[in-house]
Each structure stands twice: as C-alpha cells, then as structure tokens.
Design a protein around this motif. Structure first.
Motif, PDB file in Angstrom:
ATOM      1  N   ASN A 149     -23.101  65.855  -9.678  1.00  0.00           N
ATOM      2  CA  ASN A 149     -22.687  65.282 -10.952  1.00  0.00           C
ATOM      3  C   ASN A 149     -21.236  65.717 -11.194  1.00  0.00           C
ATOM      4  OD1 ASN A 149     -22.842  64.066 -13.534  1.00  0.00           O
ATOM      5  ND2 ASN A 149     -23.428  66.008 -14.468  1.00  0.00           N
ATOM      6  N   ASP A 157     -17.325  69.264 -10.526  1.00  0.00           N
ATOM      7  CA  ASP A 157     -18.335  68.822  -9.556  1.00  0.00           C
ATOM      8  C   ASP A 157     -19.438  69.862  -9.439  1.00  0.00           C
ATOM      9  OD1 ASP A 157     -16.999  66.447  -8.934  1.00  0.00           O
ATOM     10  OD2 ASP A 157     -15.679  67.511  -7.539  1.00  0.00           O
ATOM     11  N   CYS A 158     -20.660  69.455  -9.781  1.00  0.00           N
ATOM     12  CA  CYS A 158     -21.813  70.349  -9.694  1.00  0.00           C
ATOM     13  C   CYS A 158     -22.151  70.582  -8.217  1.00  0.00           C
ATOM     14  CB  CYS A 158     -23.007  69.746 -10.410  1.00  0.00           C
ATOM     15  SG  CYS A 158     -24.524  70.703 -10.232  1.00  0.00           S
ATOM     16  N   CYS A 164     -24.134  72.208 -15.564  1.00  0.00           N
ATOM     17  CA  CYS A 164     -24.186  70.780 -15.254  1.00  0.00           C
ATOM     18  C   CYS A 164     -24.879  70.022 -16.383  1.00  0.00           C
ATOM     19  CB  CYS A 164     -24.934  70.567 -13.944  1.00  0.00           C
ATOM     20  SG  CYS A 164     -25.106  68.825 -13.494  1.00  0.00           S
ATOM     21  N   ALA A 189     -19.624  68.736 -16.684  1.00  0.00           N
ATOM     22  CA  ALA A 189     -20.328  69.977 -16.987  1.00  0.00           C
ATOM     23  C   ALA A 189     -19.889  70.508 -18.348  1.00  0.00           C
ATOM     24  CB  ALA A 189     -20.041  71.026 -15.919  1.00  0.00           C
ATOM     25  N   GLU A 216     -26.349  67.211 -16.038  1.00  0.00           N
ATOM     26  CA  GLU A 216     -27.531  66.529 -15.495  1.00  0.00           C
ATOM     27  C   GLU A 216     -28.665  67.491 -15.160  1.00  0.00           C
ATOM     28  OE1 GLU A 216     -28.191  63.189 -14.971  1.00  0.00           O
ATOM     29  OE2 GLU A 216     -26.366  62.868 -16.149  1.00  0.00           O
TER      30      GLU A 216
END
Length: 105
Positions: free
Chosen positions: A70, A64-65, A93, A73, A95
């Motif tokens: 997002n 989990d960023c 990440c 990763a 994204e």
C-alpha cells in the motif's frame, strides 16, 4: 500544595494554617486559593476522551508499506532515545495496519 516563602520547601496543613516541614514558617490558609488548586484526586476523576477509530486521527503521508505494498500510511513521532537525540518517526499502514519505523528499511 503550598511551598514555603522562606525556604521553598513543601508545606503541610495543620489546624487551619500551612506549616513548613523544614523551617517551621507558618502561613494562614486561604480557602479561595485552595479551591482553585487541582488535586491528584481531581486529576484521576477527570474525563478521558478518546477519538473513535484507532489511528484514524493521525496524519497520513505517502509511504510504501513493506507488508502489503500500500502507498499510504499514518505517521507519528515518538521520543524513544535520550532527550538530546532526535525523535523516531513511526508509520502505520492505512490498509493492513502494519507498523514500522522510518529507519527499518
């Protein structure tokens, strides 16, 4: 680079022979063997191949960023402390490219 068979010190070339800088041992130069040696000049001239796309060559995992929420990763391991300490895992990440360490949370 050649090392002395007698004392193990680094040798230098002079008039077609290798001469030990410490004990004076001499050894004939071997052109075939020297042709196979990799010089620092050859290392500097070697072609560097880069993958095209930043972090896209790294493996991905579920993470989990903390910046954009997002859930995927890229990750990699890097030794940042003493050699007898464990490596640190870094995440990037997929994204927003936010970067964080595993122990940042």
């Amino acid at each position: 680079m050649e090392f002395c068979d007698e004392c193990g010190s680094m040798m230098q070339t002079e008039d077609g022979v290798w001469i030990c800088t410490q004990c004076g041992f001499e050894q004939a130069r071997d052109a075939e063997q020297e042709a196979e040696m990799v010089t620092t000049q050859a290392q500097e001239e070697s072609e560097i191949i880069e993958s095209g796309g930043g972090t896209s060559g790294l493996p991905t995992t579920s993470a989990d960023c903390p910046s954009c929420d997002n859930d995927e990763a890229y990750w990699y391991m890097q030794q940042i402390r003493a050699a007898d300490e464990s490596e640190t895992r870094f995440f990037v990440c997929t994204e927003c490219e936010h970067k964080w360490r595993e122990d940042d949370h």
